[in-house]
Design a protein around this motif. Structure first.
Motif, PDB file in Angstrom:
ATOM      1  N   VAL A  81      13.606  40.884  31.766  1.00  0.00           N
ATOM      2  CA  VAL A  81      13.733  42.277  31.316  1.00  0.00           C
ATOM      3  C   VAL A  81      13.612  43.191  32.517  1.00  0.00           C
ATOM      4  CG1 VAL A  81      13.202  42.443  28.863  1.00  0.00           C
ATOM      5  CG2 VAL A  81      11.384  41.927  30.482  1.00  0.00           C
ATOM      6  N   PRO A  82      14.631  43.272  33.360  1.00  0.00           N
ATOM      7  CA  PRO A  82      14.517  44.103  34.570  1.00  0.00           C
ATOM      8  C   PRO A  82      14.372  45.578  34.207  1.00  0.00           C
ATOM      9  CG  PRO A  82      16.760  43.300  34.264  1.00  0.00           C
ATOM     10  CD  PRO A  82      15.928  42.618  33.232  1.00  0.00           C
ATOM     11  N   GLU A  83      13.559  46.231  35.027  1.00  0.00           N
ATOM     12  CA  GLU A  83      13.387  47.688  34.926  1.00  0.00           C
ATOM     13  C   GLU A  83      12.948  48.125  33.543  1.00  0.00           C
ATOM     14  OE1 GLU A  83      16.637  49.961  36.569  1.00  0.00           O
ATOM     15  OE2 GLU A  83      17.206  48.237  37.804  1.00  0.00           O
ATOM     16  N   LEU A  84      12.145  47.324  32.929  1.00  0.00           N
ATOM     17  CA  LEU A  84      11.611  47.731  31.630  1.00  0.00           C
ATOM     18  C   LEU A  84      10.546  48.806  31.867  1.00  0.00           C
ATOM     19  CD1 LEU A  84      11.677  46.846  28.565  1.00  0.00           C
ATOM     20  CD2 LEU A  84       9.543  45.668  29.068  1.00  0.00           C
ATOM     21  N   PRO A  85      10.572  49.850  31.082  1.00  0.00           N
ATOM     22  CA  PRO A  85       9.528  50.870  31.256  1.00  0.00           C
ATOM     23  C   PRO A  85       8.137  50.252  31.120  1.00  0.00           C
ATOM     24  CG  PRO A  85      11.229  51.626  29.741  1.00  0.00           C
ATOM     25  CD  PRO A  85      11.539  50.210  30.058  1.00  0.00           C
ATOM     26  N   GLU A  86       7.250  50.692  31.986  1.00  0.00           N
ATOM     27  CA  GLU A  86       5.912  50.094  31.987  1.00  0.00           C
ATOM     28  C   GLU A  86       5.221  50.226  30.651  1.00  0.00           C
ATOM     29  OE1 GLU A  86       3.390  51.410  35.137  1.00  0.00           O
ATOM     30  OE2 GLU A  86       4.904  50.922  36.664  1.00  0.00           O
TER      31      GLU A  86
ATOM     32  N   GLY B 165      17.836  46.847  32.675  1.00  0.00           N
ATOM     33  CA  GLY B 165      16.870  47.765  32.097  1.00  0.00           C
ATOM     34  C   GLY B 165      17.491  48.823  31.224  1.00  0.00           C
ATOM     35  N   GLN B 166      18.740  48.694  30.948  1.00  0.00           N
ATOM     36  CA  GLN B 166      19.404  49.794  30.256  1.00  0.00           C
ATOM     37  C   GLN B 166      19.673  49.514  28.784  1.00  0.00           C
ATOM     38  OE1 GLN B 166      19.485  52.541  31.816  1.00  0.00           O
ATOM     39  NE2 GLN B 166      18.660  51.434  33.550  1.00  0.00           N
ATOM     40  N   ARG B 167      20.202  48.364  28.527  1.00  0.00           N
ATOM     41  CA  ARG B 167      20.594  48.142  27.143  1.00  0.00           C
ATOM     42  C   ARG B 167      20.795  46.652  26.921  1.00  0.00           C
ATOM     43  NH1 ARG B 167      26.978  49.745  27.625  1.00  0.00           N
ATOM     44  NH2 ARG B 167      27.155  49.014  29.753  1.00  0.00           N
TER      45      ARG B 167
END
Lengths: 329, 772
Positions: B421-426, B308-310
């Motif tokens: 896409v883990p931890e993608l902002p909602e 989810g970071q980059r």
């Protein structure tokens, strides 16, 4: 070290009660005692030479003898003599005046050269040989010889070689007005000398002398002593400079002074302080200089102002290697 | 007065202390220190050829100084010897022999050639990325720097016996390459260890009071230097552990070099290297491309949305390039092109730019090339790097499927890793859903086009907050302002959230057309875009980034790639006819000023939240060690309550030297024949005031041992003397005093240096210094 400081302080304090206003002389006398040297007191009569000696003897609880030097004094009066004892049918040794811990030789220049040298030999050797038998002198052994600088008539001044035997030359000098007033009061009341009680004894003085002999003197400091002594030889106003014996004397005295000051190491200040007392009587000035009213003390002051004081002894001294290097090249 | 005292032992008030350690040992330690300090230059230069001239510079510089000292020369002589030797060395090693008279004597031509070489070097420093080849221009700068740092180290450590300063000088040299270059997966530990060892050697040997083989027990009696032990151990532990925080010890450098031409060195994340170039408006050419039509030059692709970071990838592999390259995906509908690329500003690069998708390569350096078919990435192998002038020809097959064909593809067959896409902002997923449903798109390609079009309506800016991680993405979709990295990164993430396999491609736009079929690609053309995988047809490019002038450029637009071919309603201007310069079109009026450190800070900061202590710094151990040491120190201190601080003789002597300077400033310099007691009392105007300092310095100079705790009283005495003498003075007078003091200090410094000189020469000739 601590004991050394305490004992010397006690002696100084005690003697100060009889020698008002002259702590410096007392201290130098102690230096001489601890350095195993002898003192030439050069002073006019009546300033307390005898008193000083007696006070020292009392404080140390050791034997004191006083010899008045006269032209008819014989060497055997100084050293002693072997006498035939009729009762036992044997020769026995009767010790002379030097067989004491503290010997006061009053007006040493009044005696003939033969007598003088008997004393000086005993001072140097710390022993007396009579008729093939050697007699050791007691220890500590301190000779305080006085000399009157004014009266030259009918005297036999000490030759240079003999003067060299004395560790230092002191002069007590007149006391200050206050001190003199004190003297009147004190002596008016009675014998203060009798009130002195010993604060130490001969054996502890011997121990102190041993400690002093081992005091730390850095190589740079010894070099400073050598520099000073050599500078006296190279001074233009000096005909005969200080001898290597003088260097040795200066080191010994400096060690003693350091000990009295409570230090276990010698500093250049010790050397500087003692140089006039230890070296002045050993210098022979040129006739020109003497005509110009120069004194050995002036010369020594100049020498001390010209010889640089070493600033450190951390690390080996580079002076010696460099000299060596120069000669190697 | 004819008294001629021996000056060497009694050189007056400002004499330095004796030097017991052999000079050769110390010079050897300096050489080791310098060698350790230049080790990190291995990061700056490709290969090991740089080592020879650098080693020669160290040896010649130190050797020249040793000889100068041996010959009895002072610091000035040493400097002259250094200058002459250095210019000879540079002339012989780097300048054409033809400019030297008799092959030996420099002439004015040599001088001119040297100046040119230096200018060249300075230019190269600005343009070349590290690692780079040890070309003469750079080497001459390096050798010069190393030479004079070695000179300084020698002067400081040997002549002035100030080893700390020498180590500091070497440390600066050591730090520079570590600070400005990236490590290709390397660890800098191995460079730190030799430096530490050499530094300790110099510190020990060069110390004022150093004596080989004999530890000095200061103060006598039971000295329990608990404080010193604990401090020393603590310093070692902290040094070993905290060194990992020093820039260059991690995987990335703190500073990207200004001239990271293309930024094509690899790290774990190509985006990080490339990012600074994505907003770079420099017109420095990167490559010359001969192609019948404008093509995007692709460097690599980022397939993994990292926790989810980059965007990143899992590392580039490489197979030798021999014969036709395996296709990344089957692409039945494609067009063939022949493209030739010549590297202009790619020196030192590892990633080789190539159009998508190369099927065959011919190049003189073919054996150095590697191909990663999963990421469609061409790289140089091992320690090989791309050099300017390298050229290679590629047979390219550009995907060219029609829109109708793409609509029928079922993208759900693709590798599930490509839609993760883990931890993608909602908000991102929600926005993607909304765009797609508003556009009524139901096939993958229509959805991609819808999102692409929506993003193109946003605003392009070269001054956005850097990064494309979750936070950057969130602020990007709120503000709707960003640059290519954010557009591409966000679009790829949106597509993945809809189940469409997508990735981010990084590389260059086609560049400026300069000839019939020739394009110059500049650094300003650095770019990022989106690729979507359509099984059976391969990766198809999308371009979500709007132009600042409203134009939208599409990868492979002229090549007739699917999305844009069919995307006729989009307003776009064919670039091939107008030969636009991307650099100029793309550039906003104001020059962007991307902070070199900022691109790195972004993802790092983000990473810190997701993976605490992931960097390998053993915080736990550090804490345990600190607590343990503190506890041990306390216990020790309790057991030995009387252990006092130990005062080195040097501290007291330094106090006296300060008083000497003060006295000189007040017009009462120290006479050579004055003892400490006499002089200090004179300056203090009161023997009593100076007494503690006098006692301390006498002991420091003359005593066989130095007791503990003597310094406090000495310090107070020094302060008292200073206060007494300066107290009533006006400001102007004080300034005068200070100036005179400095003058005296400088004279003493020179005198000391000279005295040390003669002394050491003497020591050398007379053999090893003995104990007293």
């Amino acid at each position: 070290m601590q004991r050394l400081g305490e004992e010397t302080a006690a002696i100084e304090q005690q003697m100060a009660t009889v020698m008002e206003g002259k702590p410096e002389v007392v201290r130098l006398l102690l230096v001489s005692l601890l350095a195993g040297g002898h003192v030439l007191l050069e002073d006019v009569p009546g300033v307390g030479k005898t008193l000083l000696t007696k006070a020292l003897g009392r404080s140390l609880e050791c034997t004191v003898k006083r010899v008045q030097f006269t032209p008819d004094l014989l060497p055997t009066d100084i050293t002693g003599v072997t006498v035939y004892q009729q009762e036992s049918g044997r020769f026995t040794f009767r010790p002379g005046a030097v067989f004491a811990n503290v010997v006061l030789g009053d007006e040493i220049n009044r005696a003939g050269p033969k007598t003088q040298s008997a004393l000086l030999e005993a001072m140097e050797e710390q022993q007396v040989t009579i008729d093939g038998v050697t007699h050791a002198l007691p220890s500590p052994f301190l000779v305080i010889a006085t000399q009157n600088p004014i009266e030259l008539e009918g005297t036999y001044p000490l030759p240079e070689a003999q003067r060299d035997r004395f560790l230092m030359r002191l002069s007590i000098g007149y006391p200050s007005a206050d001190a003199e007033l004190e003297v009147l009061e004190v002596h008016g009341e009675g014998d203060r000398l009798a009130e002195l009680s010993p604060v130490t004894d001969a054996s502890s003085i011997n121990w102190l002398k041993e400690v002093v002999g081992q005091l730390h003197a850095a190589p740079a400091l010894r070099r400073y002593i050598v520099d000073v002594v050599r500078a006296t030889r190279e001074h233009p106003a000096v005909e005969l400079g200080a001898s290597p014996r003088a260097s040795l004397a200066l080191l010994r005295a400096a060690r003693a002074l350091a000990a009295i000051a409570g230090r276990d190491f010698v500093i250049p200040d010790d050397v500087k302080h003692l140089t006039p007392y230890v070296l002045a009587h050993r210098l022979v000035l040129t006739p020109q200089a003497r005509m110009g009213d120069a004194t050995p003390d002036d010369v020594l002051a100049e020498v001390l102002a010209s010889v640089p004081v070493p600033t450190s002894d951390r690390g080996p001294q580079a002076g010696a290697p460099r000299r060596q290097a120069a000669s190697l090249r | 007065m004819t008294a001629r005292p021996t000056a060497e032992s009694t050189a007056g008030p400002c004499t330095a202390a004796g030097r017991p350690v052999s000079e050769w040992l110390l010079v050897g330690a300096c050489a080791a220190l310098m060698a350790a300090a230049v080790l990190p230059f291995a990061r700056v230069f490709v290969g090991v050829e740089f080592a020879r001239p650098v080693a020669a510079a160290i040896l010649l510089s130190l050797g020249g100084q040793s000889l100068a000292r041996r010959a009895g020369g002072g610091p000035l002589t040493g400097l002259l010897v250094g200058i002459v030797a250095w210019s000879m060395f540079v002339a012989l090693a780097f300048l054409p022999a033809s400019t030297l008279y008799g092959g030996f004597v420099p002439t004015s031509e040599t001088l001119r050639a040297g100046a040119e070489l230096f200018a060249d070097g300075v230019e190269l420093v600005r343009t070349r990325p590290a690692p780079t080849f040890p070309v003469p221009g750079l080497m001459v700068l390096t050798v010069t720097g190393v030479w004079w740092v070695a000179h300084a180290v020698d002067v400081l450590a040997v002549r002035l016996r100030s080893p700390l300063h020498a180590v500091a000088a070497a440390l600066v040299l050591w730090t520079v390459p570590l600070a400005v270059t990236t490590t290709p997966g390397g660890q800098a530990w191995r460079w730190a260890v030799p430096l530490l060892i050499a530094a300790v050697a110099v510190l020990l040997l060069g110390s004022d009071t150093a004596r080989m083989g004999r530890a000095r027990r200061v103060g006598g009696g039971s000295v329990a230097p608990a404080f010193g032990w604990v401090t020393g151990l603590g310093a070692v532990v902290a040094g070993v552990l905290l060194v990992g925080l020093v820039p260059g010890f991690g995987e990335r450098a703190l500073v990207q070099p200004g001239g990271s031409g293309g930024g094509l060195t690899t790290t774990d994340n190509p985006m990080v290297d490339i990012r600074s170039n994505l907003v770079d408006q420099s017109r420095i050419p990167v490559a010359r491309v001969s192609s019948p039509e404008p093509v995007y030059l692709r460097l690599t692709s980022l397939e993994r949305f990292d926790a989810g970071q980059r965007w990143t990838n899992d590392g580039i592999r490489g197979d030798p390039v021999s014969g036709p390259l395996p296709a990344e995906a089957q692409q039945p509908l494609s067009r063939s092109l022949n493209v030739e690329v010549e590297a202009l500003g790619l020196s030192g690069a590892v990633l080789v730019p190539a159009p998508y998708q190369p099927r065959a390569i011919s190049s003189p350096r073919l054996e150095d090339l590697r191909w990663d078919s999963d990421l469609a990435t061409l790289t140089m192998t091992g320690d090989e790097r791309l050099a300017n002038g390298d050229s290679y020809e590629l047979a390219v097959e550009v995907p060219n499927p029609p829109l109708e064909a793409l609509r029928e593809v079922d993208v759900s067959e693709a590798n599930p890793a490509l839609t993760r896409v883990p931890e993608l902002p909602e908000e991102v997923g929600a926005l993607a859903q909304r765009i797609v449903s508003e556009a009524g798109a139901d096939t993958a390609v229509d959805r991609a086009l819808a999102i692409q079009q929506e993003l193109r309506s946003w605003e392009y800016s070269l001054n956005p907050p850097a990064g494309h991680g979750s936070n950057a993405m969130r602020s990007f979709i709120q503000r709707r302002v960003g640059y290519c990295e954010q557009f591409a990164g966000t679009m790829a993430a949106m597509l993945r959230s809809l189940g469409i396999p997508a990735r981010v491609a990084v590389g260059f736009t086609p560049g400026e057309r300069v000839g019939d079929s020739e394009y110059i690609v500049r650094r300003a053309n650095a770019h990022a875009w989106v690729e979507v995988l359509f099984p059976d047809y391969g990766w198809v490019s999308f371009e979500p980034t709007p132009r600042s002038d409203g134009n939208v450029l599409t990868p492979g637009a002229e090549a007739g790639m699917a999305p844009t071919q069919l995307d006729s309603q989009l307003t776009r201007r064919p670039q091939s006819t107008a030969t636009p310069d991307f650099g100029q079109q793309q550039g906003p009026p104001q020059q962007p000023t991307p902070s070199p450190a900022a691109p790195d800070a972004g993802p790092d900061a983000e990473a810190a939240g997701g993976q605490p202590a992931g960097g390998g710094l053993p915080w736990t151990w550090l804490g345990v060690a600190v607590v343990g040491l503190a506890g041990g120190g306390l216990l020790w201190g309790r057991r030995q309550p009387r252990s006092a601080a130990i005062v080195a003789p040097g501290e007291v002597l330094a106090r006296v030297q300060r008083v000497e300077r003060l006295g000189a400033g007040l017009g009462r310099p120290r006479e050579a024949s004055e003892t400490d007691a006499e002089y200090l009392a004179a300056v203090a105007r009161d023997a009593q005031r100076a007494q503690p300092l006098v006692a301390a310095v006498e002991r420091a100079r003359w005593a066989p041992t130095v007791p503990a705790g003597a310094d406090e009283a000495a310090g107070e005495a020094e302060a008292a003397i200073r206060a007494h003498r300066l107290g009533g003075l006006g400001r102007v007078t004080r300034a005068m005093v200070a100036v005179r003091s400095w003058g005296y200090g400088a004279r003493c410094w020179v005198k000391r240096a000279r005295a040390g000189e003669g002394r050491r020469a003497a020591t050398l000739t007379a053999g090893p210094p003995g104990a007293r």
